[in-house]
Motif scaffolding. Sequence first.
Motif, PDB file in Angstrom:
ATOM      1  N   ILE A  71      -8.176   1.406   6.072  1.00 26.18           N
ATOM      2  CA  ILE A  71      -7.172   2.442   5.772  1.00 26.18           C
ATOM      3  C   ILE A  71      -6.859   3.145   7.085  1.00 26.18           C
ATOM      4  O   ILE A  71      -7.760   3.365   7.908  1.00 26.18           O
ATOM      5  N   ASP A  72      -5.582   3.457   7.289  1.00 25.02           N
ATOM      6  CA  ASP A  72      -5.190   4.122   8.532  1.00 25.02           C
ATOM      7  C   ASP A  72      -5.212   5.632   8.316  1.00 25.02           C
ATOM      8  O   ASP A  72      -4.365   6.179   7.596  1.00 25.02           O
ATOM      9  N   VAL A  84      -2.395  -1.775   5.538  1.00 21.31           N
ATOM     10  CA  VAL A  84      -1.406  -2.789   5.926  1.00 21.31           C
ATOM     11  C   VAL A  84      -1.714  -4.157   5.320  1.00 21.31           C
ATOM     12  O   VAL A  84      -2.874  -4.540   5.177  1.00 21.31           O
ATOM     13  N   THR A  85      -0.666  -4.877   4.976  1.00 29.54           N
ATOM     14  CA  THR A  85      -0.846  -6.264   4.541  1.00 29.54           C
ATOM     15  C   THR A  85      -0.513  -7.228   5.667  1.00 29.54           C
ATOM     16  O   THR A  85      -0.803  -8.408   5.596  1.00 29.54           O
ATOM     17  N   GLU A  86       0.090  -6.693   6.722  1.00 27.45           N
ATOM     18  CA  GLU A  86       0.255  -7.474   7.941  1.00 27.45           C
ATOM     19  C   GLU A  86       0.380  -6.513   9.105  1.00 27.45           C
ATOM     20  O   GLU A  86       0.768  -5.351   8.940  1.00 27.45           O
ATOM     21  N   PRO A  91      -1.093 -11.651   9.200  1.00 29.34           N
ATOM     22  CA  PRO A  91      -1.404 -11.180   7.852  1.00 29.34           C
ATOM     23  C   PRO A  91      -2.800 -10.585   7.768  1.00 29.34           C
ATOM     24  O   PRO A  91      -3.701 -10.970   8.511  1.00 29.34           O
ATOM     25  N   VAL A  92      -2.943  -9.627   6.891  1.00 24.43           N
ATOM     26  CA  VAL A  92      -4.265  -9.064   6.592  1.00 24.43           C
ATOM     27  C   VAL A  92      -4.511  -9.353   5.107  1.00 24.43           C
ATOM     28  O   VAL A  92      -4.292  -8.508   4.245  1.00 24.43           O
ATOM     29  N   PRO A  93      -4.935 -10.595   4.826  1.00 19.30           N
ATOM     30  CA  PRO A  93      -4.993 -11.034   3.425  1.00 19.30           C
ATOM     31  C   PRO A  93      -5.921 -10.181   2.568  1.00 19.30           C
ATOM     32  O   PRO A  93      -5.688 -10.042   1.361  1.00 19.30           O
ATOM     33  N   GLU A 102      -8.160   0.812  -5.948  1.00 15.08           N
ATOM     34  CA  GLU A 102      -8.757   0.517  -4.641  1.00 15.08           C
ATOM     35  C   GLU A 102      -8.160   1.425  -3.566  1.00 15.08           C
ATOM     36  O   GLU A 102      -8.861   1.924  -2.675  1.00 15.08           O
ATOM     37  N   ARG A 103      -6.878   1.652  -3.666  1.00 12.16           N
ATOM     38  CA  ARG A 103      -6.213   2.563  -2.734  1.00 12.16           C
ATOM     39  C   ARG A 103      -6.820   3.969  -2.853  1.00 12.16           C
ATOM     40  O   ARG A 103      -7.143   4.607  -1.842  1.00 12.16           O
TER      41      ARG A 103
END
Length: 248
Positions: A71-72, A84-86, A91-93, A102-103
């Motif tokens: 998490i940023d 991020v997802t990428e 990609p950050v699978p 989860e968030r």
Amino acid sequence: MSENREGAGPFVIVCDHGSNRIPEEYEASGYAAAALETHIAWDPGALGVARHLSVRLDAPLIWPDASRLIIDCNRPQDADSLIVTESEGRPVPANRAMDDAERARRLADIHGPYHAAIDACLARRHDAGLETTLVAIHSFAPVYLGKARPWQVGIVFDDDRRVADVLLDGLRADPALCVGANEPYSPADLVYYTVGRHARPSGLPATMVEIRNDEIRSDSAQQGWANRLAALLAPAAPPTTRFESCMP
Ligand SMILES: [Zn+2]
């Protein structure tokens, strides 16, 4: 995480992207080990600079003990770039299957406690009658999306330029340096979240320093940059004029 919590100098230092640690519960989630050494996972060298600066300025230092791939902490809670997802085309699978629960967990476990720690530190200092200037230390990649970045250092600021101008003037006095003003990032890129969140409401002087990460690969290089920044920041400490925001 924090160091020098009781530091009584006039600065508080934060390092949003200081750690590339993947907490144990996320280890099996497929965050590629290789990615953890690159800037997509953290700001290489930034924590070292922040630590030396914390010592030089007797400043409390606070950072989250988790990679920004989890998490940023320097993004608003509702930002698309919070998890991020990428990143830079990679990609950050492990973040693809993110649900609301989860968030919320990551916000509660990492983002929330980090910002609460900054709040607590600032409140403690306010109660103790200590003036505070907030400084965020980051690093950036020398090449981004194939484009080389000429600046060794960039100062990021909003319409409160009190500290930024001191740093810009001091750094520009060195002809060997290419100094970015709101380069390579500016508040429009959402990178000013932590500083804005904690400095803006109470009018604390604040700024953000971005150092190109090839400048701070070794401990001695990190110390060199900390010394350079400390020499410019120390005389800029309070008493400062109260900042009257022109923003609503
Ligand atoms: Zn950063």
